[in-house]
Design a protein around this motif. Structure first.
Motif, PDB file in Angstrom:
ATOM      1  N   LYS A  15      -7.780  -2.723  -2.160  1.00  0.00           N
ATOM      2  CA  LYS A  15      -7.714  -3.823  -1.210  1.00  0.00           C
ATOM      3  C   LYS A  15      -8.422  -5.050  -1.797  1.00  0.00           C
ATOM      4  N   TYR A  51      -6.111  -9.195   1.668  1.00  0.00           N
ATOM      5  CA  TYR A  51      -5.883  -8.076   2.594  1.00  0.00           C
ATOM      6  C   TYR A  51      -6.842  -8.150   3.782  1.00  0.00           C
ATOM      7  N   LYS A  54       0.828  -1.202   0.000  1.00  0.00           N
ATOM      8  CA  LYS A  54       0.000   0.000   0.000  1.00  0.00           C
ATOM      9  C   LYS A  54       0.870   1.263   0.000  1.00  0.00           C
TER      10      LYS A  54
END
Length: 263
Positions: free
Chosen positions: A249, A253, A237
């Motif tokens: 995402k 995740y 990220k």
């Protein structure tokens, strides 16, 4: 340029692996490809690694450590490979941890692949995991849940063109996320910034799985494994935002975050 005109530089970083150094260096010296240089750096070992290295002083280039040791091994590893790289002058950079070693045809095979695929900047082979009493040939399997990274090869499986190695080091050498080692950083940069990479299902690297090594702390599905996986997502990220890449995402995740909430 023909394949045998391409110079390979093998960068070896060592810390307290004295009993494996001979096997490691000889695996490079005995390659069936001759245009190879070895650059070796010892990162302040307190075993008899320096004595082992001296036995090869006429066959290898020894890089001098120029920086103070940092708290985290992952950051020390990056700095050590940077010092090795400065000493090298090969066209293709091969990374090798001192407890691992190469199949005798690895360099010729990888160099030929680069020579026949001019648009490829990075090639990763697949390891043979070495245990005390057996070995396992790893296959690059598809994952059930999509992640931001494919199968993650160890450092010693990575070969990369010189120019790209120099560029990637500058992009990944930041002192955050200590559980995210050099191999992961290189792979993420290669996939998402350069997009000119090749993962091959050919076992050319012997990768030792040792108790007490840095990787042994992250046994599959252990608490530490899940915590490092969370840090890997955080690293991705951060990296995407740093280089203005589109970040979304995914299921992996959310699963990782959920499990970390309960451990």
């Amino acid at each position: 340029m023909t394949s045998n005109q391409i110079k390979a530089s093998v960068l070896i970083v060592n810390y307290n692996n004295s009993k494996y150094i001979k096997n490691c260096i000889n695996s490079v010296l005995n390659q069936n490809y001759s245009n190879v240089e070895i650059v070796f750096l010892d990162d302040g070992s307190n075993d008899n690694s320096l004595d082992e290295i001296k036995k090869f002083k006429n066959k290898i280039l020894i890089a001098k450590k120029k920086r103070k040791k940092k708290k985290f091994g992952s950051f020390n590893q990056i700095q050590s490979f940077k010092e090795c790289f400065k000493k090298s002058n090969g066209d293709i950079i091969f990374l090798l941890d001192s407890d691992d070693y190469f199949h005798k045809s690895k360099i010729s095979y990888i160099v030929n692949l680069f020579n026949n695929n001019n648009n490829i900047n990075l090639i990763c082979d697949t390891p043979i995991e070495k245990y005390p009493y057996n070995q396992i040939k790893i296959k690059n399997k598809k994952k059930f849940f999509k992640t931001f990274w494919p199968y993650q090869p160890p450092t010693s499986c990575i070969a990369i063109k010189r120019k790209n190695f120099s560029e990637i080091i500058k992009k990944v050498d930041f002192q955050f996320y200590p559980d995210i080692w050099f191999d992961f950083r290189i792979i993420i940069a290669s996939i998402y910034l350069y997009k000119q990479y090749l993962f091959i299902d050919k076992n050319l690297t012997y990768y030792r799985k040792l108790d007490g090594s840095a990787s042994s702390k992250f046994k599959y599905l252990s608490i530490n494994w899940w915590r490092r996986r969370k840090q890997a997502h955080e690293y991705v990220k951060f990296f995407f935002k740093k280089f203005n890449l589109d970040y979304k995402k995914n299921y992996d995740y959310f699963i990782t975050r959920l499990i970390n909430f309960f451990i």
